[in-house]
Each structure stands twice: as structure tokens, then as C-alpha cells.
Design a protein around this motif. Sequence first.
Motif, PDB file in Angstrom:
ATOM      1  N   GLN A 220      -4.633  11.767  -0.376  1.00 41.82           N
ATOM      2  CA  GLN A 220      -5.503  10.599  -0.424  1.00 41.82           C
ATOM      3  C   GLN A 220      -6.475  10.689  -1.592  1.00 41.82           C
ATOM      4  O   GLN A 220      -6.716   9.710  -2.305  1.00 41.82           O
ATOM      5  CB  GLN A 220      -6.291  10.469   0.882  1.00 41.82           C
ATOM      6  CG  GLN A 220      -5.461  10.045   2.085  1.00 41.82           C
ATOM      7  CD  GLN A 220      -6.288  10.020   3.364  1.00 41.82           C
ATOM      8  OE1 GLN A 220      -7.344  10.658   3.446  1.00 41.82           O
ATOM      9  NE2 GLN A 220      -5.816   9.312   4.362  1.00 41.82           N
ATOM     10  N   ALA A 221      -7.038  11.872  -1.791  1.00 51.03           N
ATOM     11  CA  ALA A 221      -8.054  12.054  -2.824  1.00 51.03           C
ATOM     12  C   ALA A 221      -7.470  11.953  -4.227  1.00 51.03           C
ATOM     13  O   ALA A 221      -8.088  11.387  -5.125  1.00 51.03           O
ATOM     14  CB  ALA A 221      -8.741  13.406  -2.643  1.00 51.03           C
ATOM     15  N   VAL A 222      -6.267  12.496  -4.411  1.00 52.47           N
ATOM     16  CA  VAL A 222      -5.681  12.552  -5.750  1.00 52.47           C
ATOM     17  C   VAL A 222      -4.956  11.256  -6.104  1.00 52.47           C
ATOM     18  O   VAL A 222      -5.128  10.712  -7.186  1.00 52.47           O
ATOM     19  CB  VAL A 222      -4.707  13.752  -5.866  1.00 52.47           C
ATOM     20  CG1 VAL A 222      -3.996  13.742  -7.207  1.00 52.47           C
ATOM     21  CG2 VAL A 222      -5.466  15.046  -5.680  1.00 52.47           C
ATOM     22  N   ALA A 223      -4.134  10.764  -5.169  1.00 52.13           N
ATOM     23  CA  ALA A 223      -3.304   9.599  -5.463  1.00 52.13           C
ATOM     24  C   ALA A 223      -3.942   8.291  -5.023  1.00 52.13           C
ATOM     25  O   ALA A 223      -3.356   7.230  -5.214  1.00 52.13           O
ATOM     26  CB  ALA A 223      -1.943   9.761  -4.791  1.00 52.13           C
ATOM     27  N   LYS A 224      -5.123   8.369  -4.436  1.00 49.56           N
ATOM     28  CA  LYS A 224      -5.787   7.175  -3.899  1.00 49.56           C
ATOM     29  C   LYS A 224      -4.835   6.397  -2.998  1.00 49.56           C
ATOM     30  O   LYS A 224      -4.757   5.175  -3.029  1.00 49.56           O
ATOM     31  CB  LYS A 224      -6.282   6.280  -5.039  1.00 49.56           C
ATOM     32  CG  LYS A 224      -7.298   6.948  -5.956  1.00 49.56           C
ATOM     33  CD  LYS A 224      -7.728   6.042  -7.075  1.00 49.56           C
ATOM     34  CE  LYS A 224      -8.725   6.744  -7.992  1.00 49.56           C
ATOM     35  NZ  LYS A 224      -9.131   5.885  -9.138  1.00 49.56           N
ATOM     36  N   ALA A 225      -4.065   7.174  -2.222  1.00 46.80           N
ATOM     37  CA  ALA A 225      -3.023   6.581  -1.390  1.00 46.80           C
ATOM     38  C   ALA A 225      -3.483   6.471   0.054  1.00 46.80           C
ATOM     39  O   ALA A 225      -4.243   7.295   0.545  1.00 46.80           O
ATOM     40  CB  ALA A 225      -1.756   7.439  -1.456  1.00 46.80           C
ATOM     41  N   ASP A 226      -2.989   5.442   0.719  1.00 48.58           N
ATOM     42  CA  ASP A 226      -3.302   5.240   2.133  1.00 48.58           C
ATOM     43  C   ASP A 226      -2.336   6.082   2.962  1.00 48.58           C
ATOM     44  O   ASP A 226      -1.377   5.591   3.548  1.00 48.58           O
ATOM     45  CB  ASP A 226      -3.181   3.760   2.493  1.00 48.58           C
ATOM     46  CG  ASP A 226      -3.619   3.479   3.931  1.00 48.58           C
ATOM     47  OD1 ASP A 226      -4.323   4.334   4.501  1.00 48.58           O
ATOM     48  OD2 ASP A 226      -3.242   2.425   4.465  1.00 48.58           O
ATOM     49  N   VAL A 227      -2.590   7.399   2.973  1.00 45.13           N
ATOM     50  CA  VAL A 227      -1.734   8.341   3.692  1.00 45.13           C
ATOM     51  C   VAL A 227      -2.430   8.768   4.970  1.00 45.13           C
ATOM     52  O   VAL A 227      -3.616   9.080   4.966  1.00 45.13           O
ATOM     53  CB  VAL A 227      -1.428   9.587   2.822  1.00 45.13           C
ATOM     54  CG1 VAL A 227      -0.539  10.563   3.568  1.00 45.13           C
ATOM     55  CG2 VAL A 227      -0.768   9.169   1.522  1.00 45.13           C
ATOM     56  N   VAL A 241       5.694   9.745  -1.198  1.00 46.14           N
ATOM     57  CA  VAL A 241       5.719   9.949  -2.649  1.00 46.14           C
ATOM     58  C   VAL A 241       4.848   8.894  -3.320  1.00 46.14           C
ATOM     59  O   VAL A 241       4.969   7.699  -3.013  1.00 46.14           O
ATOM     60  CB  VAL A 241       7.155   9.873  -3.211  1.00 46.14           C
ATOM     61  CG1 VAL A 241       7.168  10.158  -4.706  1.00 46.14           C
ATOM     62  CG2 VAL A 241       8.067  10.849  -2.478  1.00 46.14           C
ATOM     63  N   ARG A 242       3.961   9.328  -4.205  1.00 45.21           N
ATOM     64  CA  ARG A 242       3.102   8.411  -4.949  1.00 45.21           C
ATOM     65  C   ARG A 242       3.094   8.807  -6.431  1.00 45.21           C
ATOM     66  O   ARG A 242       3.150   9.988  -6.769  1.00 45.21           O
ATOM     67  CB  ARG A 242       1.664   8.446  -4.411  1.00 45.21           C
ATOM     68  CG  ARG A 242       1.503   7.901  -3.004  1.00 45.21           C
ATOM     69  CD  ARG A 242       1.724   6.397  -2.955  1.00 45.21           C
ATOM     70  NE  ARG A 242       1.464   5.876  -1.612  1.00 45.21           N
ATOM     71  CZ  ARG A 242       2.384   5.775  -0.657  1.00 45.21           C
ATOM     72  NH1 ARG A 242       3.621   6.186  -0.920  1.00 45.21           N
ATOM     73  NH2 ARG A 242       2.079   5.279   0.523  1.00 45.21           N
ATOM     74  N   LEU A 252       5.042  12.381 -10.214  1.00 45.09           N
ATOM     75  CA  LEU A 252       5.180  11.973  -8.818  1.00 45.09           C
ATOM     76  C   LEU A 252       4.639  13.075  -7.923  1.00 45.09           C
ATOM     77  O   LEU A 252       4.978  14.247  -8.094  1.00 45.09           O
ATOM     78  CB  LEU A 252       6.647  11.698  -8.471  1.00 45.09           C
ATOM     79  CG  LEU A 252       7.298  10.527  -9.212  1.00 45.09           C
ATOM     80  CD1 LEU A 252       8.782  10.455  -8.885  1.00 45.09           C
ATOM     81  CD2 LEU A 252       6.623   9.210  -8.862  1.00 45.09           C
ATOM     82  N   LEU A 253       3.813  12.699  -6.967  1.00 46.35           N
ATOM     83  CA  LEU A 253       3.234  13.661  -6.022  1.00 46.35           C
ATOM     84  C   LEU A 253       3.775  13.370  -4.633  1.00 46.35           C
ATOM     85  O   LEU A 253       3.708  12.237  -4.151  1.00 46.35           O
ATOM     86  CB  LEU A 253       1.707  13.550  -6.028  1.00 46.35           C
ATOM     87  CG  LEU A 253       0.947  14.530  -5.135  1.00 46.35           C
ATOM     88  CD1 LEU A 253       1.200  15.971  -5.578  1.00 46.35           C
ATOM     89  CD2 LEU A 253      -0.556  14.231  -5.149  1.00 46.35           C
TER      90      LEU A 253
END
Length: 420
Positions: A220-227, A241-242, A252-253
Amino acid sequence: MKAESITTSAKIETAVLVAVSTRQQRPEQTEEYLDELEFLATTAGAITKAKFVQNLDHPDKRTYVGSGKLEEIEAYVTAYDIDMVIFDDDLSPSQVRNLENHFQCKILDRSLLILNIFSIRAQTAQAKVQVELAQYQYVLPRLTRMWTHLQKQKGGVGMRGPGETELETDRRIIKHRISLLKDKLSKIDKQSQTRRQNRDRMVRAALVGYTNVGKSTLMQAVAKADVFAENKLFATVDSTVRKVVIDRIPFLLTDTVGFIRKLPTTLIECFKSTLDEIREADVLIHVVDISHASFEEHIDVVKRTLAEIGVTDKPTVLVFNKIDLYEKQLRREAHERRMLEEMGQAPDYEEEPQEDLIERLKRTYHGKDAQTTVFISASKKKNMDEFKKEVLRKVRERHFEIFPNYEKEDWEWGGNFDLS
């Protein structure tokens, strides 16, 4: 007349936990394993009421524990109307049968409990098929009275023969279902492989680590993803994968499923395509919960599991997470020492010089196993710039192998270092 209220909420089940402490296992380890088993039970939705430990050279072949301990557990289960008994090791089919006959309640071992949690957590079609296949493969050799839905059938064309038992029918149904699931999973694996091949031109980094160490929070912190992230074991079952871009370098992370002690073999086999995300990654980001008392053992568990799936030589960033909790623990220990000193009971120890925690940890762990090591708090966003910088070093090396002319002369460590 007042109408009675009707509740539709499911009853919360109660459980007791059972472990065998052998000579090869310290009592503290046994307690820690039981604490982890309790966390697993809580994640599955059960309330632990008691824990029982039997000291034996090895688990009893018939009932896992000795007869005396068995009677003690039975008395407690009966007195408090306990719904299930959970054992910390895998049980053989004969042990399951004997224990079911003895307790007349649900009998679960560690693997079955983990499989149940995976079935709750699975969200994608792929994960659901993987978990269902693992469950059937686990259940097949342990069939006893698990299924009682079939009634007596008469012999005849298309019907079971007069000599075939209900148990044999159940086995046939399960084997057929396993075959169907394997075919379905094979098709999904091919689709997943195609998607990964389409990403071959981009560097891939995978988050790996013990369960509940903060991988999803870091994602969440690195990819600003809603995980999805939660303080429970196996909060993440499906890989996510983001695309991430740091200082103009895209990669890709992937957030992968967490590992755990005694991870069921059937799960490792069935989650092959998910674990392929780790196998095919260019860089591994091994996340560790440094606030956990057994974090070094967790590191070993992850390394052994990676070795089992054939991943041993990839560039790795070792990330010690939750340093904020670790600092709290150190402050609490310092406070306890001061209290003991005031009481005149302080133990003899050498006072360590005052030093920044991260600098002290770097001195201890940097260079260990030739891995890049960083110390962060993903939830508090502490020391994240250093984390990104070290990940970028690893990603950049692989990136310029794929794109040797990618503005290499313009790339610098500079003030524009940021996450876009």
C-alpha cells in the motif's frame, strides 16, 4: 404477546489446542507454536478456551497424546461443551479416526485449519480452485464419517454395486472432483503464464515473507494500491501485481501469500501458479517483522520454503519492518530494568552506549548473507526513502540489462528520487 427476537448470526465456535513437546523442542518453542495456533484459530473465527501440552519423545501413533492427557482433554471438552479440538501437527488418518471416536466433536490439525483459513480468504477464481483442490487432496486419505449425505442405494445399471460402501462412493466422488479441478487449474495456469509472459519486458519484484509481517501494508505504501491488509494470519491469499515507478525506472511489484511453519504440502503444490510469481521475479523483497520474538526463525522458515520451490539465488533486499513496535519493546524493557534497579534487583549487564536504533541494527545485520538490509515501519512510513533507494538499486541493475540504452547516462541518485 411479545414476539421473540430471532437471530441469524452464526454461533462462534470454541476450541481447545493440543501440542506435543518433544526433546528436540524447547518448552518456550512449544508455547510459541501454540500461540501461533491460537492466532490461526482466531483468524478462522474460533475462540480458544484452553491449551494442553503433552511431554513425549514423539507423538503417540494412535491418539497423538498419551491416554492420561487424552482423558484430561476429554473431561474439559465435555465439561465446557467445546466444539473442536485442534492439534498443532498433522494427524494421520488413523489418528483422526481414533480421536473422532473418542471426542465426538470436530477434530482439526494444523494443516486443515490453514486450509480452512485459505478457503475463507480466497477471492479470485484461481485462488478458490487452488484451495478447493488442496482441501480435497487433504481429505481423501482421511475420509471417515466426514460425509453422511448419501443414503443407501440399490444395485443396478448406473448405480453402485451391492458390495460398494458409502465411503467408497465418497472417494469416487472426490477423485472425480480432484480431476475436474486439476483440469480447470491447468487452464488457469496457462492464462496466468501468458499474462506473465506479456510482462517479460518489465522488471518484476516480489514481496515475500512470513505471514502477518506487513507485506500488504508495504505494498500500500509503495504502490499506493488499495490492497487488503489486516492484523490476521493469511490476510492475503491472492497475489496482487501493481506497476511502480521510482525515479523514472518502472517495475512490477507483486504481493504474495505469506509463509508459515508447517505449511501444508498440498497448498504449496496447488499454489504453483501463485508461487511462479516468486520463481519468475527478478528481485525478492524479503519482509521480516523485527518486533516478533522469533523473527530469526521466521527468516529461516521463509528461506527453507523458497528453497523448496527452487528459489535460492535471486537478488534480495532484506526488509526489517515494524521498527516502531520494536522501539516500544525496547522502551518497555528499559523501563522494567529501571524499576528493578530501584528495587535493588537489577541483573548484571553492560550498559550499551546510546545510539540511534536504526544505526545499531545496521551494524548488527548489514551484510548478513550478502543481502541488502533496510529497517522501516511501513505503517508509520518511517525510513521509506532508504527502502525505495535500495529496492531501486536492485531493480535498476536488471532494468538496464533489458534496456541497455534507457537514458543510463541521465540516471543519478538525486533530489528527484521519489515515487510517481
